[in-house]
Design a protein around this motif. Structure first.
Motif, PDB file in Angstrom:
ATOM      1  N   LEU A   1      15.077  32.443  14.589  1.00  0.00           N
ATOM      2  CA  LEU A   1      16.449  32.033  14.265  1.00  0.00           C
ATOM      3  C   LEU A   1      16.675  30.554  14.553  1.00  0.00           C
ATOM      4  N   VAL A   2      16.086  30.052  15.620  1.00  0.00           N
ATOM      5  CA  VAL A   2      16.193  28.625  15.931  1.00  0.00           C
ATOM      6  C   VAL A   2      15.530  27.803  14.827  1.00  0.00           C
ATOM      7  N   LEU A   3      14.345  28.208  14.403  1.00  0.00           N
ATOM      8  CA  LEU A   3      13.656  27.484  13.338  1.00  0.00           C
ATOM      9  C   LEU A   3      14.403  27.590  12.011  1.00  0.00           C
ATOM     10  N   TYR A   4      15.016  28.734  11.753  1.00  0.00           N
ATOM     11  CA  TYR A   4      15.799  28.891  10.530  1.00  0.00           C
ATOM     12  C   TYR A   4      17.025  27.979  10.524  1.00  0.00           C
ATOM     13  N   LEU A   5      17.723  27.913  11.644  1.00  0.00           N
ATOM     14  CA  LEU A   5      18.887  27.032  11.720  1.00  0.00           C
ATOM     15  C   LEU A   5      18.504  25.568  11.525  1.00  0.00           C
ATOM     16  N   SER A   6      17.382  25.160  12.110  1.00  0.00           N
ATOM     17  CA  SER A   6      16.992  23.756  11.989  1.00  0.00           C
ATOM     18  C   SER A   6      16.430  23.441  10.609  1.00  0.00           C
ATOM     19  N   SER A   7      15.825  24.429   9.940  1.00  0.00           N
ATOM     20  CA  SER A   7      15.234  24.156   8.625  1.00  0.00           C
ATOM     21  C   SER A   7      16.297  23.897   7.567  1.00  0.00           C
ATOM     22  N   GLU A   8      17.506  24.395   7.773  1.00  0.00           N
ATOM     23  CA  GLU A   8      18.575  24.158   6.802  1.00  0.00           C
ATOM     24  C   GLU A   8      18.969  22.689   6.720  1.00  0.00           C
ATOM     25  N   THR A   9      18.893  21.981   7.815  1.00  0.00           N
ATOM     26  CA  THR A   9      19.381  20.605   7.852  1.00  0.00           C
ATOM     27  C   THR A   9      18.282  19.572   8.068  1.00  0.00           C
ATOM     28  N   LEU A  10      17.047  19.989   8.209  1.00  0.00           N
ATOM     29  CA  LEU A  10      15.991  19.059   8.589  1.00  0.00           C
ATOM     30  C   LEU A  10      15.723  18.011   7.512  1.00  0.00           C
ATOM     31  N   LEU A  11      15.649  18.412   6.252  1.00  0.00           N
ATOM     32  CA  LEU A  11      15.330  17.466   5.189  1.00  0.00           C
ATOM     33  C   LEU A  11      16.452  16.446   4.989  1.00  0.00           C
ATOM     34  N   LEU A  12      17.685  16.912   4.943  1.00  0.00           N
ATOM     35  CA  LEU A  12      18.800  15.983   4.761  1.00  0.00           C
ATOM     36  C   LEU A  12      18.963  15.065   5.975  1.00  0.00           C
ATOM     37  N   SER A  13      18.731  15.595   7.159  1.00  0.00           N
ATOM     38  CA  SER A  13      18.793  14.753   8.361  1.00  0.00           C
ATOM     39  C   SER A  13      17.698  13.700   8.343  1.00  0.00           C
ATOM     40  N   ALA A  14      16.512  14.076   7.890  1.00  0.00           N
ATOM     41  CA  ALA A  14      15.423  13.096   7.799  1.00  0.00           C
ATOM     42  C   ALA A  14      15.753  12.007   6.785  1.00  0.00           C
ATOM     43  N   LEU A  15      16.332  12.398   5.643  1.00  0.00           N
ATOM     44  CA  LEU A  15      16.722  11.393   4.650  1.00  0.00           C
ATOM     45  C   LEU A  15      17.791  10.453   5.194  1.00  0.00           C
ATOM     46  N   LEU A  16      18.781  11.003   5.890  1.00  0.00           N
ATOM     47  CA  LEU A  16      19.822  10.155   6.473  1.00  0.00           C
ATOM     48  C   LEU A  16      19.265   9.239   7.555  1.00  0.00           C
ATOM     49  N   PHE A  17      18.398   9.788   8.396  1.00  0.00           N
ATOM     50  CA  PHE A  17      17.884   9.003   9.519  1.00  0.00           C
ATOM     51  C   PHE A  17      16.956   7.888   9.039  1.00  0.00           C
ATOM     52  N   PHE A  18      15.972   8.248   8.191  1.00  0.00           N
ATOM     53  CA  PHE A  18      15.001   7.238   7.767  1.00  0.00           C
ATOM     54  C   PHE A  18      15.522   6.358   6.633  1.00  0.00           C
ATOM     55  N   GLY A  19      16.429   6.875   5.810  1.00  0.00           N
ATOM     56  CA  GLY A  19      16.937   6.092   4.691  1.00  0.00           C
ATOM     57  C   GLY A  19      18.097   5.186   5.052  1.00  0.00           C
ATOM     58  N   CYS A  20      18.986   5.652   5.914  1.00  0.00           N
ATOM     59  CA  CYS A  20      20.168   4.857   6.277  1.00  0.00           C
ATOM     60  C   CYS A  20      20.129   4.393   7.729  1.00  0.00           C
ATOM     61  N   GLY A  21      19.786   5.318   8.631  1.00  0.00           N
ATOM     62  CA  GLY A  21      19.888   5.017  10.053  1.00  0.00           C
ATOM     63  C   GLY A  21      18.923   3.964  10.539  1.00  0.00           C
ATOM     64  N   VAL A  22      17.643   4.143  10.272  1.00  0.00           N
ATOM     65  CA  VAL A  22      16.634   3.217  10.795  1.00  0.00           C
ATOM     66  C   VAL A  22      16.828   1.802  10.265  1.00  0.00           C
ATOM     67  N   PRO A  23      17.085   1.586   8.967  1.00  0.00           N
ATOM     68  CA  PRO A  23      17.349   0.201   8.545  1.00  0.00           C
ATOM     69  C   PRO A  23      18.596  -0.409   9.195  1.00  0.00           C
ATOM     70  N   LEU A  24      19.673   0.377   9.314  1.00  0.00           N
ATOM     71  CA  LEU A  24      20.874  -0.144   9.970  1.00  0.00           C
ATOM     72  C   LEU A  24      20.622  -0.437  11.439  1.00  0.00           C
ATOM     73  N   TYR A  25      19.965   0.484  12.129  1.00  0.00           N
ATOM     74  CA  TYR A  25      19.663   0.270  13.544  1.00  0.00           C
ATOM     75  C   TYR A  25      18.818  -0.988  13.725  1.00  0.00           C
ATOM     76  N   SER A  26      17.803  -1.158  12.882  1.00  0.00           N
ATOM     77  CA  SER A  26      16.899  -2.298  13.029  1.00  0.00           C
ATOM     78  C   SER A  26      17.620  -3.620  12.806  1.00  0.00           C
ATOM     79  N   VAL A  27      18.465  -3.666  11.787  1.00  0.00           N
ATOM     80  CA  VAL A  27      19.192  -4.914  11.503  1.00  0.00           C
ATOM     81  C   VAL A  27      20.153  -5.246  12.640  1.00  0.00           C
TER      82      VAL A  27
END
Length: 136
Positions: A43-69
């Motif tokens: 159940l823990v893995l199921y809950l995290s799998s629902e949001t993992l891809l979108l969270s990765a896109l947000l983090f690596f696509g928007c978050g990391v460039p903003l944080y770095s700048v």
């Protein structure tokens, strides 16, 4: 400069995933009560799998460039400034997602806030402390 940023972002995303699993495990154990350990883990893995891809896109696509700048332009000696700035940027991104989507999803914040905090701390440790360290 690129290789350490990639390493920091991967480590902080892994820390965010671990924190998300811990939060989900605590949530499930409080809601479900006594249950089999295998079912609990699935159940823990199921809950995290629902949001993992979108969270990765947000983090690596928007978050990391903003944080770095933002963190490259900050020249503070206080170590608490770096995680605080990344968490504030993450909150602003979350408000933007809420405004765009119309719903608040706490599962994104269970991953993105700890990941942002770890990113700021690792950035300070890698770039600020390494610059000041003098080896004899």
């Amino acid at each position: 400069m690129i290789k350490p940023v990639i390493r920091i972002s991967l480590l902080s995303f892994g820390g965010g995933v671990a924190a998300q699993w811990l939060i989900f495990a605590l949530y499930l154990s409080s809601v479900m009560g006594q249950m089999d350990g295998t079912l609990w883990l699935l159940l823990v893995l199921y809950l995290s799998s629902e949001t993992l891809l979108l969270s990765a896109l947000l983090f690596f696509g928007c978050g990391v460039p903003l944080y770095s700048v933002v963190l490259q332009s900050v020249r503070k000696d206080q170590p608490g400034v770096y995680p605080l700035l990344t968490v504030l940027i993450c909150l602003a991104m979350g408000i933007g997602v809420y405004w765009w989507n119309g719903t608040f999803d706490w599962r994104f914040f269970a991953l993105l806030l700890p990941a942002a905090f770890f990113f700021g701390g690792l950035w300070w440790n890698r770039f600020v402390v390494d610059r000041e360290a003098v080896f004899s």
